[in-house]
Design a protein around this motif. Structure first.
Motif, PDB file in Angstrom:
ATOM      1  N   CYS A   1       0.855  -1.176   0.000  1.00  0.00           N
ATOM      2  CA  CYS A   1       0.000   0.000   0.000  1.00  0.00           C
ATOM      3  C   CYS A   1       0.901   1.239   0.000  1.00  0.00           C
ATOM      4  O   CYS A   1       1.863   1.303   0.769  1.00  0.00           O
ATOM      5  CB  CYS A   1      -0.886  -0.022   1.245  1.00  0.00           C
ATOM      6  N   THR A   2       0.587   2.180  -0.876  1.00  0.00           N
ATOM      7  CA  THR A   2       1.334   3.442  -0.870  1.00  0.00           C
ATOM      8  C   THR A   2       0.369   4.609  -0.914  1.00  0.00           C
ATOM      9  O   THR A   2      -0.709   4.522  -1.501  1.00  0.00           O
ATOM     10  CB  THR A   2       2.303   3.544  -2.060  1.00  0.00           C
ATOM     11  N   VAL A   3       0.769   5.684  -0.282  1.00  0.00           N
ATOM     12  CA  VAL A   3      -0.039   6.898  -0.226  1.00  0.00           C
ATOM     13  C   VAL A   3       0.734   8.008  -0.915  1.00  0.00           C
ATOM     14  O   VAL A   3       1.955   8.140  -0.736  1.00  0.00           O
ATOM     15  CB  VAL A   3      -0.353   7.285   1.231  1.00  0.00           C
ATOM     16  N   GLU A   4       0.031   8.800  -1.702  1.00  0.00           N
ATOM     17  CA  GLU A   4       0.653   9.932  -2.383  1.00  0.00           C
ATOM     18  C   GLU A   4      -0.009  11.233  -1.968  1.00  0.00           C
ATOM     19  O   GLU A   4      -1.191  11.256  -1.618  1.00  0.00           O
ATOM     20  CB  GLU A   4       0.519   9.771  -3.904  1.00  0.00           C
TER      21      GLU A   4
ATOM     22  N   SER B   1       0.227   2.186  12.023  1.00  0.00           N
ATOM     23  CA  SER B   1       1.576   2.738  12.126  1.00  0.00           C
ATOM     24  C   SER B   1       1.509   4.258  12.130  1.00  0.00           C
ATOM     25  O   SER B   1       0.849   4.855  11.291  1.00  0.00           O
ATOM     26  CB  SER B   1       2.420   2.252  10.941  1.00  0.00           C
ATOM     27  N   VAL B   2       2.222   4.867  13.078  1.00  0.00           N
ATOM     28  CA  VAL B   2       2.253   6.328  13.154  1.00  0.00           C
ATOM     29  C   VAL B   2       3.546   6.895  12.572  1.00  0.00           C
ATOM     30  O   VAL B   2       3.711   8.117  12.510  1.00  0.00           O
ATOM     31  CB  VAL B   2       2.048   6.823  14.598  1.00  0.00           C
ATOM     32  N   GLY B   3       4.465   6.009  12.145  1.00  0.00           N
ATOM     33  CA  GLY B   3       5.701   6.489  11.553  1.00  0.00           C
ATOM     34  C   GLY B   3       6.545   5.333  11.042  1.00  0.00           C
ATOM     35  O   GLY B   3       6.235   4.159  11.278  1.00  0.00           O
ATOM     36  N   ILE B   4       7.615   5.653  10.347  1.00  0.00           N
ATOM     37  CA  ILE B   4       8.516   4.642   9.778  1.00  0.00           C
ATOM     38  C   ILE B   4       9.001   3.704  10.875  1.00  0.00           C
ATOM     39  O   ILE B   4       9.490   4.160  11.920  1.00  0.00           O
ATOM     40  CB  ILE B   4       9.716   5.298   9.069  1.00  0.00           C
ATOM     41  N   GLY B   5       8.844   2.415  10.626  1.00  0.00           N
ATOM     42  CA  GLY B   5       9.325   1.410  11.571  1.00  0.00           C
ATOM     43  C   GLY B   5       8.486   1.254  12.822  1.00  0.00           C
ATOM     44  O   GLY B   5       8.788   0.407  13.667  1.00  0.00           O
ATOM     45  N   GLN B   6       7.413   2.026  12.960  1.00  0.00           N
ATOM     46  CA  GLN B   6       6.554   1.957  14.149  1.00  0.00           C
ATOM     47  C   GLN B   6       5.268   1.219  13.790  1.00  0.00           C
ATOM     48  O   GLN B   6       4.441   1.744  13.047  1.00  0.00           O
ATOM     49  CB  GLN B   6       6.224   3.358  14.668  1.00  0.00           C
TER      50      GLN B   6
ATOM     51  N   PRO C   1       8.590   0.463   5.650  1.00  0.00           N
ATOM     52  CA  PRO C   1       9.974   0.799   5.309  1.00  0.00           C
ATOM     53  C   PRO C   1      10.169   2.254   4.876  1.00  0.00           C
ATOM     54  O   PRO C   1      11.274   2.786   5.003  1.00  0.00           O
ATOM     55  CB  PRO C   1      10.288  -0.154   4.158  1.00  0.00           C
ATOM     56  N   GLN C   2       9.121   2.875   4.390  1.00  0.00           N
ATOM     57  CA  GLN C   2       9.172   4.279   3.984  1.00  0.00           C
ATOM     58  C   GLN C   2       7.954   5.008   4.540  1.00  0.00           C
ATOM     59  O   GLN C   2       6.969   4.378   4.921  1.00  0.00           O
ATOM     60  CB  GLN C   2       9.207   4.400   2.455  1.00  0.00           C
ATOM     61  N   ASP C   3       8.021   6.318   4.537  1.00  0.00           N
ATOM     62  CA  ASP C   3       6.968   7.121   5.156  1.00  0.00           C
ATOM     63  C   ASP C   3       5.582   6.816   4.605  1.00  0.00           C
ATOM     64  O   ASP C   3       4.601   6.790   5.347  1.00  0.00           O
ATOM     65  CB  ASP C   3       7.281   8.614   4.950  1.00  0.00           C
ATOM     66  N   ARG C   4       5.488   6.583   3.295  1.00  0.00           N
ATOM     67  CA  ARG C   4       4.175   6.414   2.675  1.00  0.00           C
ATOM     68  C   ARG C   4       3.974   5.011   2.116  1.00  0.00           C
ATOM     69  O   ARG C   4       3.174   4.814   1.208  1.00  0.00           O
ATOM     70  CB  ARG C   4       4.009   7.470   1.572  1.00  0.00           C
ATOM     71  N   GLN C   5       4.673   4.041   2.668  1.00  0.00           N
ATOM     72  CA  GLN C   5       4.555   2.669   2.216  1.00  0.00           C
ATOM     73  C   GLN C   5       4.274   1.759   3.398  1.00  0.00           C
ATOM     74  O   GLN C   5       4.958   1.807   4.427  1.00  0.00           O
ATOM     75  CB  GLN C   5       5.858   2.233   1.524  1.00  0.00           C
ATOM     76  N   PHE C   6       3.267   0.913   3.230  1.00  0.00           N
ATOM     77  CA  PHE C   6       2.862  -0.001   4.297  1.00  0.00           C
ATOM     78  C   PHE C   6       2.695  -1.377   3.672  1.00  0.00           C
ATOM     79  O   PHE C   6       2.004  -1.525   2.663  1.00  0.00           O
ATOM     80  CB  PHE C   6       1.544   0.478   4.918  1.00  0.00           C
ATOM     81  N   ILE C   7       3.320  -2.390   4.256  1.00  0.00           N
ATOM     82  CA  ILE C   7       3.324  -3.721   3.674  1.00  0.00           C
ATOM     83  C   ILE C   7       2.767  -4.722   4.677  1.00  0.00           C
ATOM     84  O   ILE C   7       3.138  -4.711   5.857  1.00  0.00           O
ATOM     85  CB  ILE C   7       4.751  -4.137   3.252  1.00  0.00           C
TER      86      ILE C   7
END
Lengths: 111, 113
Positions: free
Chosen positions: A23-26, A50-55, A69-75
């Protein structure tokens, strides 16, 4: 404007196989990101947020995991799928207010 | 933990009539309540948010009420149209935050021409 992309739209996987949904957000930065699952005839169940990278916060014990792994990517991942993992998986985001914006979903069938 | 109850049975109404859907909750007092629309095979779409200090909120043909004493929200669609046919979900935040929103099972509305 902000958009959310979720893929694939449908997925058929055998029991015991791995899973990776992305999932990615733009158009926004530092969003809160969510994975929900909707089983047939049941309500939306929050799996991870998740509220932030790695959280990552996990809401339901299961054989699924999530990563950011990135601000706007959720796996969403699994090492070995179970029959009970079948369902409609939805990614969503909020930009610091209360409204949730959902992706188009992935229909997962585990056979 | 909070519990949300929506009539999970389908609601069938005639076109042009007002549809009224109910959301009841227990075990706490939410700061706000949301309503979403979900079409088959699609993600939910946000419709309205009503806060605990608001009795009523309107948006075009939609009206939401929030009775914190009864712990109930009513969602009305006036002059209903076949295009309004969908599942409508009620959603509540947890106490003290908004990260972990909980959804009701939804009520399926069918507007008959």
């Amino acid at each position: 404007s902000q958009t959310i992309h979720q893929w694939p739209a449908t997925l058929v996987q055998p029991v015991g196989s791995p899973l990776s949904l992305e999932c990615t957000v733009e158009g926004t930065s530092n969003p809160n990101l969510y994975w929900y699952r909707q089983a047939a005839g049941r309500g939306l169940q929050l799996l991870f947020y998740s509220v932030g990278i790695g959280q990552i916060s996990s809401e339901v014990p299961q054989n699924l995991s999530a990563s950011r792994p990135q601000d706007r990517q959720f796996i969403l991942s699994s090492k070995k799928l179970l029959l009970s993992d079948s369902g409609f998986y939805l990614c969503a985001w909020t930009g610091g207010n209360e409204k949730l914006f959902f992706g188009s979903g992935t229909q997962l069938s585990v056979l | 933990s909070q519990k949300i109850e929506q009539n999970s049975e389908a609601l069938n109404i005639q076109e042009g009539k007002t549809a009224t859907l109910t959301c009841n909750y227990t075990n706490y007092s939410p700061a706000y309540l949301q309503w979403y629309r979900q079409d088959p095979g699609r993600g939910p779409v946000f419709l309205l948010l009503i806060r605990e200090n608001e009795k009523e909120k309107r948006k075009e043909r939609l009206k939401v009420t929030f009775d914190t004493t009864l712990k109930q929200s009513l969602f009305h669609i006036t002059a209903s149209q076949p295009a309004d046919s969908a599942t409508y979900l009620c959603a509540l935040p947890p106490a003290g935050g908004y990260q972990k929103v909980t959804f009701g099972i939804g009520t399926k509305l069918q507007v008959i021409p």
